[in-house]
Design a protein around this motif. Sequence first.
Motif, mmCIF file in Angstrom:
data_model
loop_
_atom_site.group_PDB
_atom_site.id
_atom_site.type_symbol
_atom_site.label_atom_id
_atom_site.label_comp_id
_atom_site.label_asym_id
_atom_site.label_seq_id
_atom_site.Cartn_x
_atom_site.Cartn_y
_atom_site.Cartn_z
ATOM 1 N N ARG A 156 33.119 29.964 37.903
ATOM 2 C CA ARG A 156 33.547 28.558 37.880
ATOM 3 C C ARG A 156 32.783 27.769 38.928
ATOM 4 N NH1 ARG A 156 38.896 27.309 35.738
ATOM 5 N NH2 ARG A 156 39.468 29.043 34.395
ATOM 6 N N ARG A 157 32.626 26.472 38.681
ATOM 7 C CA ARG A 157 31.930 25.600 39.624
ATOM 8 C C ARG A 157 32.939 24.728 40.360
ATOM 9 N NH1 ARG A 157 28.416 29.017 38.186
ATOM 10 N NH2 ARG A 157 26.251 28.380 37.975
ATOM 11 N N ILE A 217 41.090 25.018 37.778
ATOM 12 C CA ILE A 217 42.088 25.599 38.672
ATOM 13 C C ILE A 217 42.114 24.733 39.933
ATOM 14 C CG2 ILE A 217 42.657 27.581 40.123
ATOM 15 C CD1 ILE A 217 41.249 29.356 38.083
ATOM 16 N N CYS A 270 36.569 32.820 43.622
ATOM 17 C CA CYS A 270 38.004 32.839 43.302
ATOM 18 C C CYS A 270 38.707 31.570 43.759
ATOM 19 C CB CYS A 270 38.672 34.073 43.904
ATOM 20 S SG CYS A 270 38.879 34.006 45.696
ATOM 21 N N GLN A 294 44.733 32.900 33.691
ATOM 22 C CA GLN A 294 45.795 32.842 32.668
ATOM 23 C C GLN A 294 45.565 33.862 31.567
ATOM 24 O OE1 GLN A 294 46.038 28.772 31.341
ATOM 25 N NE2 GLN A 294 47.414 28.203 33.008
ATOM 26 N N LEU A 332 39.802 37.768 36.603
ATOM 27 C CA LEU A 332 40.742 37.009 37.439
ATOM 28 C C LEU A 332 40.097 35.724 37.957
ATOM 29 C CD1 LEU A 332 43.696 37.773 38.229
ATOM 30 C CD2 LEU A 332 42.402 39.684 37.349
ATOM 31 N N PHE A 333 38.791 35.758 38.217
ATOM 32 C CA PHE A 333 38.104 34.554 38.686
ATOM 33 C C PHE A 333 37.825 33.603 37.521
ATOM 34 C CE2 PHE A 333 35.762 37.275 42.090
ATOM 35 C CZ PHE A 333 36.965 37.531 42.707
ATOM 36 N N ILE A 334 37.457 34.181 36.386
ATOM 37 C CA ILE A 334 37.004 33.384 35.247
ATOM 38 C C ILE A 334 38.181 32.692 34.568
ATOM 39 C CG2 ILE A 334 35.764 33.508 33.016
ATOM 40 C CD1 ILE A 334 34.262 34.454 35.621
ATOM 41 N N MET A 355 48.942 24.569 43.172
ATOM 42 C CA MET A 355 47.730 24.974 42.443
ATOM 43 C C MET A 355 48.106 25.533 41.083
ATOM 44 S SD MET A 355 45.927 28.436 43.928
ATOM 45 C CE MET A 355 47.195 29.640 44.299
ATOM 46 N N LYS A 356 47.350 25.150 40.084
ATOM 47 C CA LYS A 356 47.589 25.707 38.761
ATOM 48 C C LYS A 356 46.305 25.725 37.948
ATOM 49 C CE LYS A 356 50.842 22.963 37.302
ATOM 50 N NZ LYS A 356 51.694 22.285 36.310
ATOM 51 N N GLN A 357 46.342 26.482 36.873
ATOM 52 C CA GLN A 357 45.228 26.457 35.923
ATOM 53 C C GLN A 357 45.652 25.535 34.800
ATOM 54 O OE1 GLN A 357 44.018 30.317 34.493
ATOM 55 N NE2 GLN A 357 42.542 29.485 33.040
ATOM 56 N N THR A 358 44.865 24.507 34.550
ATOM 57 C CA THR A 358 45.298 23.510 33.588
ATOM 58 C C THR A 358 44.097 22.831 32.929
ATOM 59 O OG1 THR A 358 46.776 21.609 33.318
ATOM 60 C CG2 THR A 358 45.435 21.636 35.290
ATOM 61 N N ARG A 363 35.733 25.695 34.723
ATOM 62 C CA ARG A 363 35.146 26.736 33.883
ATOM 63 C C ARG A 363 34.086 26.081 33.000
ATOM 64 N NH1 ARG A 363 33.366 30.032 31.687
ATOM 65 N NH2 ARG A 363 34.047 31.395 30.022
ATOM 66 N N VAL A 417 40.833 31.303 45.998
ATOM 67 C CA VAL A 417 42.199 31.574 46.461
ATOM 68 C C VAL A 417 42.259 32.627 47.568
ATOM 69 C CG1 VAL A 417 43.281 30.891 44.293
ATOM 70 C CG2 VAL A 417 42.599 33.275 44.621
ATOM 71 N N GLY A 418 41.112 32.983 48.131
ATOM 72 C CA GLY A 418 41.138 33.894 49.274
ATOM 73 C C GLY A 418 41.120 35.363 48.920
ATOM 74 N N GLY A 440 51.704 31.493 42.699
ATOM 75 C CA GLY A 440 51.804 30.094 42.311
ATOM 76 C C GLY A 440 50.874 29.726 41.175
ATOM 77 N N LEU A 441 49.835 30.514 40.977
ATOM 78 C CA LEU A 441 48.876 30.218 39.913
ATOM 79 C C LEU A 441 49.223 31.018 38.662
ATOM 80 C CD1 LEU A 441 46.307 28.706 39.170
ATOM 81 C CD2 LEU A 441 44.982 30.520 40.221
ATOM 82 N N ALA A 444 47.302 36.128 46.873
ATOM 83 C CA ALA A 444 46.233 35.176 46.554
ATOM 84 C C ALA A 444 46.544 34.318 45.330
ATOM 85 C CB ALA A 444 44.912 35.915 46.369
ATOM 86 N N TYR A 445 47.046 34.923 44.277
ATOM 87 C CA TYR A 445 47.276 34.159 43.046
ATOM 88 C C TYR A 445 48.702 33.643 42.926
ATOM 89 C CZ TYR A 445 42.653 34.994 41.337
ATOM 90 O OH TYR A 445 41.299 34.974 41.204
#
Lengths: 260, 274
Positions: free
Chosen positions: A51-52, A91, A225, B261, B256-258, A1-4, A41, A227-228, B33-34, B30-31
């Motif tokens: 985020r959706r 994400i 989130c 990064q 953190l949700f929005i 998982m990443k933000q990209t 986003r 991610v739990g 790896g992200l 939770a985060y």
Amino acid sequence: MKQTQITLIQKESIAPAWWHLTMTAPDLADRLIPGQFLLVRCADLFSCYLRRPIFPSPMGNDCLSLRLRPDPDPGMAWLLSRQIGDVLDVIGPLGKGFPLPQEKRNILLISDGFRLDPLLGQMNHALSENLSVTLALGGSRAANLYPLNSLPSAVEFQAATLDGSLGHRGLVTDLLPDLLVWADVVYATGSTSLYHSLKIQTERVRFGLVKDFLYGLLSPPLHPCGVGSCLACSLETAAGLKLICLDGPVFDLSEIGNND
Amino acid sequence: MIELAHQHKIGLMLANPVMIAAGFAGYGKAYHGLINIETFGAIVTNPITLRPERGTTQPRLAETSAGFILNTGQQNPGVKKVIKQNQNFWAHLKVPLIAHLPADEPSDLHRTARALASITTPQGHPLIAAFELGLPPECTPRDVKAWLEAIQSDAPLPVLIKLPLGAPLHLIEAAAASAVALVISTPPLGSALNGSELVIGHLYGAALHSLILQEIQLIRQQVDLPLVAVGGIHTLADVQNFLSHGATAVQLDSLLFIDPQQAEMMAAELTNGF
Ligand code: FES
């Protein structure tokens, strides 16, 4: 998982009620399993702060495919108004997707809704393994069903519409008695009432609902989130409290209560 | 580096003033790896109670204009399971972990704090750096005293107290008398529609920033100990704003949700520039 970032490279209007978006996502596309989701986003913090979730499927060449219907949600409307070349901040991949069919021959894909990409992704897997695939779609009328003109000939297609304008007149679940006798495993996306009748009819037709037969994708409209951490997506199951974003969104329906 | 617990014999040293608030990074994993959560000054965990809490029923969430309402009712698996599930991960985490403890029966708080304070690395360093006690909206100075004693009687770690928004002066003073720092504040309650159902819960989002900035100004005049601002921080400028108006550190929440990064970048920025 990443933000990209992913880029919209194709946007087709599939008359009258669908859009098909293609995004290049070199970081994600080949790691995403059908049924997993991304959190997008949407730029407007006022009308869509969170985020959706979107449920695309990989289509080769580092690309993701996403079929959408016009949606009153401001976030999804924002997404549909993007133009070719626009970049989306996402994400993912998040959650658990559909499992690959293990030792199954007959694969039933069924939907009464609009999350078609995970099913079509699953269809491609099944075809590449030479499995038999039936795809059953239901909707209010022919114009609301995604036009699947170019389905591979190996796929048997069945439709149900309330007004009878395509296929069986009635609900897609009316087709279940025969299909459930034939199927070795079922992958479903759609409404909770679809999952409900899948369970009830399976118990009737197959004399009981066993594990590893019915899989459904549960998708609340918002996952803060993914991610739990926020616990907004808790779900009561036979095995205790689960989180849809971590333990799902694909669940073995034999483990989920009837009202979910 | 900043020291949040001057008077305390163990202290609470942060590499930068940007922490993650309770509820926004789970128990740390939770985060994973992200983003790299070790970039932050500290991580406050999700709530931990003695016994498992099932939390509230659905719907728990409703989006609002520029924010959302969330009510999870302290859902957590209970201290034993939290430790079991996270101990190994915590042992390798190079960032101070602050365990969030919601106010509870003193005897339960005592056992929860003792269990958490007793987990250590093989070298004997505690894995938890401090506690954050969350006060309910209605409580008395006497309650605060009882909770603090319960936490500290067998757990020698510093305690931060998270106040309800708009806490009366006598409560602020009672908290200041026993905590190393005050966290300002638990967000106010709001309600919003999810479909046709009304969800009542804490309000998160952009509007909090100005409420909290004002609350910090008021409390700054009353007490003299480190204040930690939390609520609706979205940019580096927001952080600077708090730091130059009475806060020693901040906690990030819905950012953190929005944009995780962006949150990480803000912490990194202040590690060097602080
Ligand atoms: S969306 Fe936050 S825990 Fe599932």
